[in-house]
Design a protein around this motif. Sequence first.
Motif, PDB file in Angstrom:
ATOM      1  N   UNK A  90       0.857  -1.188   0.000  1.00 30.49           N
ATOM      2  CA  UNK A  90       0.000   0.000   0.000  1.00 30.49           C
ATOM      3  C   UNK A  90       0.892   1.237   0.000  1.00 30.49           C
ATOM      4  N   UNK A  91       0.703   2.057  -1.006  1.00 36.56           N
ATOM      5  CA  UNK A  91       1.508   3.263  -1.118  1.00 36.56           C
ATOM      6  C   UNK A  91       0.978   4.332  -0.160  1.00 36.56           C
ATOM      7  N   UNK A  92       1.843   4.905   0.612  1.00 37.04           N
ATOM      8  CA  UNK A  92       1.472   5.966   1.532  1.00 37.04           C
ATOM      9  C   UNK A  92       1.455   7.295   0.792  1.00 37.04           C
ATOM     10  N   UNK A  93       0.344   8.026   0.953  1.00 37.61           N
ATOM     11  CA  UNK A  93       0.218   9.310   0.267  1.00 37.61           C
ATOM     12  C   UNK A  93       1.084  10.353   0.963  1.00 37.61           C
ATOM     13  N   UNK A  94       1.964  10.958   0.194  1.00 39.03           N
ATOM     14  CA  UNK A  94       2.857  11.991   0.714  1.00 39.03           C
ATOM     15  C   UNK A  94       2.398  13.331   0.154  1.00 39.03           C
ATOM     16  N   UNK A  95       2.169  14.303   1.040  1.00 42.77           N
ATOM     17  CA  UNK A  95       1.700  15.629   0.637  1.00 42.77           C
ATOM     18  C   UNK A  95       2.816  16.621   0.863  1.00 42.77           C
ATOM     19  N   UNK A  96       3.154  17.358  -0.197  1.00 47.37           N
ATOM     20  CA  UNK A  96       4.219  18.365  -0.135  1.00 47.37           C
ATOM     21  C   UNK A  96       3.645  19.690  -0.631  1.00 47.37           C
ATOM     22  N   UNK A  97       3.813  20.792   0.119  1.00 43.37           N
ATOM     23  CA  UNK A  97       3.299  22.086  -0.328  1.00 43.37           C
ATOM     24  C   UNK A  97       3.911  22.522  -1.662  1.00 43.37           C
ATOM     25  N   UNK A  98       3.148  23.298  -2.417  1.00 41.22           N
ATOM     26  CA  UNK A  98       3.553  23.746  -3.746  1.00 41.22           C
ATOM     27  C   UNK A  98       4.793  24.635  -3.675  1.00 41.22           C
ATOM     28  N   UNK A  99       4.948  25.393  -2.588  1.00 35.48           N
ATOM     29  CA  UNK A  99       6.044  26.366  -2.513  1.00 35.48           C
ATOM     30  C   UNK A  99       7.397  25.725  -2.216  1.00 35.48           C
ATOM     31  N   UNK A 100       7.416  24.500  -1.637  1.00 33.72           N
ATOM     32  CA  UNK A 100       8.691  23.905  -1.241  1.00 33.72           C
ATOM     33  C   UNK A 100       9.010  22.621  -1.998  1.00 33.72           C
ATOM     34  N   UNK A 101       8.148  22.204  -2.919  1.00 33.32           N
ATOM     35  CA  UNK A 101       8.394  20.949  -3.612  1.00 33.32           C
ATOM     36  C   UNK A 101       9.582  21.085  -4.558  1.00 33.32           C
ATOM     37  N   UNK A 102      10.301  19.999  -4.719  1.00 33.07           N
ATOM     38  CA  UNK A 102      11.496  20.017  -5.577  1.00 33.07           C
ATOM     39  C   UNK A 102      11.117  20.208  -7.045  1.00 33.07           C
TER      40      UNK A 102
END
Length: 242
Positions: free
Chosen positions: A121-133
């Motif tokens: 089961x893949x864990x959903x990872x949430x990253x803000x738009x301003x800091x994403x690579x």
Amino acid sequence: MEVKKNPKADLNRDSGLFFVIGLTIVLFVTWRALEYKTYTKNDVIVEMLNVADDLEEEVPQTKELRTELPPPPPAAPEIIEIVDDTEDIEETIIESTESSENTIVDSPILNIDDVEVGEEIEEEIIVPFTVIENVPIFPGCEKYKTNAERKKCFAEGIQAHVIKQFTYPESAADMGIKGRVFVIFAINNKGYITGVKTRGPDPRLEKEASRIVTTLPRMTPGMQRGKPVTVPYSIPINFILK
């Protein structure tokens, strides 16, 4: 021979005294007569109430409550039989289940092929738009290489899509309803739009803003440390009547 009067028999000797006494009595009687007052008498009627002494007081009759006595307890039996406890009781022997070091345990041999492994089961990872690579790539923005250029292209693509799909609700326009609707959504790790939430001055404007955002095209998902992640994003949509 000259007859001499007895000085004690002289009547005129005390006449002055008697005159003064008489005058005093007359004046006293006159004064009392003048000072005498009379009062009118009021007829007083006295009523008497005859109270008879032979008053008879009625005393209520009380009834005697008779409660029934509880029945006597049953008499104990005269003869008590004593039973001899002569039966033999079989003892149950409980064997210990503990195993010692010398006990050989038979266990079935398991093959690796017999073990079923479920899907990861893949864990959903949430990253803000301003800091994403690596930000999500809007269709048509693949030509840009830097993250800053892709962010700018992403915002312009969203704005162009909103202008193209925008339709003012007729019922809201007839009632003169206007205002700004804030829309929050996310681009999941597959590139699809999910979790659309709106907040605005009227449900009709919120419904139209939600429709516009849900029609966004599929994008290239954002990447964080080489893995696709979910990226939240928010935009305001202004509804202005002209």
